[in-house]
Motif scaffolding. Structure first.
Motif, PDB file in Angstrom:
ATOM      1  N   THR A  75      54.747  38.793  26.941  1.00 14.25           N
ATOM      2  CA  THR A  75      54.918  40.240  27.065  1.00 14.25           C
ATOM      3  C   THR A  75      54.682  40.918  25.726  1.00 14.25           C
ATOM      4  O   THR A  75      54.010  41.948  25.643  1.00 14.25           O
ATOM      5  CB  THR A  75      56.336  40.562  27.580  1.00 14.25           C
ATOM      6  OG1 THR A  75      56.498  39.969  28.857  1.00 14.25           O
ATOM      7  CG2 THR A  75      56.548  42.050  27.694  1.00 14.25           C
ATOM      8  N   GLN A 117      56.006  44.905  34.955  1.00 16.36           N
ATOM      9  CA  GLN A 117      56.701  43.905  35.760  1.00 16.36           C
ATOM     10  C   GLN A 117      57.560  44.556  36.849  1.00 16.36           C
ATOM     11  O   GLN A 117      57.547  44.131  37.984  1.00 16.36           O
ATOM     12  CB  GLN A 117      57.573  43.041  34.849  1.00 16.36           C
ATOM     13  CG  GLN A 117      58.241  41.911  35.578  1.00 16.36           C
ATOM     14  CD  GLN A 117      58.791  40.879  34.622  1.00 16.36           C
ATOM     15  OE1 GLN A 117      58.530  40.925  33.434  1.00 16.36           O
ATOM     16  NE2 GLN A 117      59.546  39.948  35.143  1.00 16.36           N
ATOM     17  N   ASP A 125      51.598  42.769  33.587  1.00 19.81           N
ATOM     18  CA  ASP A 125      52.712  41.925  33.150  1.00 19.81           C
ATOM     19  C   ASP A 125      53.489  41.420  34.362  1.00 19.81           C
ATOM     20  O   ASP A 125      54.268  42.166  34.943  1.00 19.81           O
ATOM     21  CB  ASP A 125      53.627  42.725  32.223  1.00 19.81           C
ATOM     22  CG  ASP A 125      54.639  41.829  31.538  1.00 19.81           C
ATOM     23  OD1 ASP A 125      54.660  40.616  31.842  1.00 19.81           O
ATOM     24  OD2 ASP A 125      55.407  42.337  30.714  1.00 19.81           O
ATOM     25  N   GLU A 126      53.278  40.200  34.719  1.00 16.11           N
ATOM     26  CA  GLU A 126      53.942  39.580  35.865  1.00 16.11           C
ATOM     27  C   GLU A 126      54.047  40.537  37.044  1.00 16.11           C
ATOM     28  O   GLU A 126      55.134  40.778  37.559  1.00 16.11           O
ATOM     29  CB  GLU A 126      55.357  39.125  35.465  1.00 16.11           C
ATOM     30  CG  GLU A 126      55.351  38.337  34.173  1.00 16.11           C
ATOM     31  CD  GLU A 126      56.521  37.383  34.074  1.00 16.11           C
ATOM     32  OE1 GLU A 126      57.095  37.043  35.107  1.00 16.11           O
ATOM     33  OE2 GLU A 126      56.845  36.969  32.947  1.00 16.11           O
TER      34      GLU A 126
HETATM   35 MG    MG Z   1      57.729  38.941  29.777  1.00 13.80          MG
END
Ligand code: MG
Ligand code: ATP
Lengths: 359, 290
Positions: free
Chosen positions: A43, A82, A158-159
């Motif tokens: 991240t 995320q 991000d994810e």
């Molecule tokens: Mg992360």
């Protein structure tokens, strides 16, 4: 469209070195996945590219231009967070429209673009809802739509799928892959799910403690892990790693003996994937032990045997049956790959061949 | 049966300390009662006390004074609290220290605040009066508390000074509950800081700011101590707020019937504000979940 170059970038939080001296070039149009365990700096790296996190030292270039000091909005990127980061007080339409509005696109063009984008991610019917009235997968698609609506030159994700259930994850994965194929935009994608990484990536960068330990295509990461960490991290169930020594062209450990064309040495780790082993009754099989566990996964059975201090796992046929503690023998399948690593450094022993040794 | 018996003591206490006085003052508001003449309330006069308020200049003045006070004090407190909260949001080195210092004004008794501000604005020896005079010579010898407008301004100042810290903490709580990603997404989408504040942060702070505004309004309506200790309602009647006026009618002129009616008018105003607030909140929730 643009490539991204990270040159010696470093990130410190106070005295804590989160990312030390990272070098990475992301090619134009590539789908690069940053993969690694929790806390390894994925991240942080992505946020430095986005400009949300200041870099302590080093340079970031996008399309050949140094952009260290440029604010996020001037980097021509779009990011999917995320937990989505949708604007809760705006409708889906307004959410998707916001980046266009900020960039002063005229009203008619905006309406059209929002409509087109919504169709692309199948959100047309939900445009007047608010994020709180959507399911996780739908929110995910709004976040995606907001990112693609103004066709940036780089996507950062991000994810993005980590909050979804397993089934939706697989569906969205395919959608992402299709989208990338369609738009061809350079994409940096963070995940700690190796399945996601393998299926989506053009190349995977495996990170550990802020460092990239291997950067390669999914295929080569799988078939030629650069060190013990990668070998153990990629693949499910993970690769069997057995400590032993090479003497007289044979790798030996308790209950294990593999012929290898390597000079004699101690402190060697032999790696072989469960899918490269099969169950056998041959008395001279390279792996001999007692059956420890049988796990049916559906399409196959995971057979684990114990020998000395080692457990070795093989993927056998779904109908395999045997008694626990019964003698159990494994032989490599034809064309199986055996990997050798140096124990102290963890590095792959590359004397044998760049491709690993095939039996 | 036992549970109900056990409730009785609590019920009696509430009855004696809250419900009875409330009911008593409500009934009194419909009666005539001059405390200088009788020890017990006199006959019922219907709505006379309320009607009297409508035509009485003292009440109308206090209503006007209260309105000015409440509007300026609430607006200033909210703006200052929100600004301070934005400044204090990021955790810096002085984080804990600033927060402790910040809470001090709120820990002080309002009556004491009134007294100390009266000293500080004394034209002869007040620290603030002298200090301001030294920096801006035009202000030297200014009769701060003798001027109706300045007295009101100082009254508002004491109240803002007292309440801004508490409201800052409420705003800080609100800010902390905003997902960081929404701001970051806006930054990437290309919003300027001003636009992020007005377009992303403020809308998400709506609920918190509404609570803050309503609480502050009610506290401002009830504000009493500083009027007594700072201005005494003066000069003239220029800072005579409703709460202070009610007190005067009741305990200076001993017109208990009229005072009770006024107190209930004040209560009605606060109730209306609360009801409006609950409505706003409910409609907001409907929007979010419908
Ligand atoms: Mg992360
Ligand atoms: N603001 C911060 N202050 C101090 N340390 C931080 C900060 N943000 C991250 N770190 C540290 O930096 C390291 C890398 O964090 P990062 O968030 O990049 O991990 P990650 O690879 O994304 O992990 P995950 O898969 O759990 O999201 C972690 O050890 C984390 O504790």
């Amino acid at each position: 469209m643009a490539d991204v170059r990270l040159v010696d970038i470093e990130k410190k939080y106070g005295n804590f070195l989160a990312v030390p001296q990272l070098n990475l070039t992301i090619e134009d149009g590539e789908f690069l996945v940053l993969l690694g365990p929790s806390g390894c700096g994925k991240t942080t790296t992505m946020r430095m590219i986005a400009g949300l996190e200041e870099i302590t030292s080093g340079d970031i270039e996008i399309a050949g231009k140094r952009i260290n000091d440029k604010p996020p909005k001037d980097r021509d990127i779009a990011m999917v967070f995320q937990n989505y980061g949708l604007y809760p007080h705006m409708t889906v339409r307004q959410n998707i429209d916001y980046p266009l509005k900020l960039r002063g696109v005229d009203r008619a063009a905006r309406t059209r673009r929002v409509q087109e984008t919504a169709e692309k991610v199948e959100l047309e019917a939900l445009l007047e809802r608010r994020p709180s009235e959507l399911s996780g997968g739908q929110r995910q698609r709004v976040a995606l739509a907001r990112a693609i609506v103004r066709t940036p030159s780089i996507f950062l994700m991000d994810e993005p799928l980590s909050n979804l259930d397993a089934k939706l994850r697989v569906t969205m994965r395919a959608e992402l892959k299709h989208l990338h194929h369609e738009l061809g935009v350079t994409t940096v994608y963070v995940t700690h799910d190796q399945m996601e990484a393998m299926t989506l990536a053009s190349r995977i960068a495996i990170m550990r403690e802020g460092r990239i330990v291997q950067l390669d295509t999914p295929k080569r990461i799988y078939s030629e892990p650069a060190d013990l960490f990668v070998a153990g991290f990629i693949g499910s169930p993970s690769m069997n790693l057995i400590d032993g020594a090479i003497a007289g062209g044979v790798f030996t450990a308790p209950g294990v003996s593999f012929p290898v064309d390597q000079p004699d040495r101690d402190d060697v780790v032999l790696g072989i994937r469960p899918e490269d082993l099969e169950i056998s009754t041959a008395p001279d099989a390279p792996v001999i032990g007692k059956l420890y566990a049988l796990e049916l996964t559906g399409e196959s059975t995971l057979v684990t045997l114990r020998t000395g201090a080692n457990s070795v796992c093989a993927r056998g046929p779904a109908d395999h049956e045997a008694e626990i503690n019964a003698p159990c023998h494994f032989v490599p399948k034809p064309g199986a790959r055996v990997h050798l690593f140096d124990r102290p450094s963890g590095h792959r022993l590359d004397g044998l061949s760049a491709k690993g040794q095939t039996l | 049966m036992l549970p109900y018996w056990l409730l009785i003591p609590a019920f009696v206490i509430v009855l004696a300390t809250t419900i009875y006085p409330l009911a008593y003052s409500f009934v009194t508001s419909f009666r005539e009662w001059d405390l200088t003449k009788q020890r017990r309330p006199d006959g019922f006069v219907g709505f006379d006390n309320y009607l009297h308020a409508a035509s009485e200049s003292g009440f109308q003045n206090s209503l006007w004074v209260t309105t000015i006070f409440v509007v300026t004090s609430v607006a200033l407190t909210l703006v200052i609290a929100m600004s301070l909260a934005l400044l204090l949001r990021r955790k810096g080195r002085m984080h804990t220290f600033t927060r402790i210092v910040l809470i001090l004004p709120f820990a002080m008794s309002p009556a004491l605040i009134g007294v100390s501000y009266r000293f500080m604005f004394n034209p002869e020896f007040g620290v603030l009066a002298k200090g301001l005079g030294a920096v801006f010579p035009a202000l030297e010898g200014m009769p701060w508390l003798a001027d109706p407008n300045l007295a009101m301004a100082i009254l508002v100042l004491t109240d803002v000074w007292h309440w801004a810290p508490y409201m800052t903490f409420m705003c800080l709580g609100g800010l902390a509950s905003i997902p960081r990603e929404t701001e970051e997404a806006a930054r990437i989408d290309g919003a300027s800081y001003l636009r992020i504040f007005f377009g992303i942060i403020l809308p998400q702070m709506k609920g918190v700011l509404l609570v803050t505004a309503v609480l502050k309004t009610i506290f401002a309506l009830k504000m009493f101590d500083q009027v007594v200790t700072l201005t005494g309602g003066g000069p003239g009647t220029s800072t005579e707020t409703l709460a202070f006026f009610v007190f005067n009618v009741g305990f200076k002129w001993y017109d208990m019937g009229y005072a009770s009616a006024l107190a209930w008018i004040l209560t009605a105003i606060m109730m209306l504000i609360s009801i409006w607030y609950v409505r706003m909140l409910l409609s907001d929730r409907k929007m979010a979940t419908a």
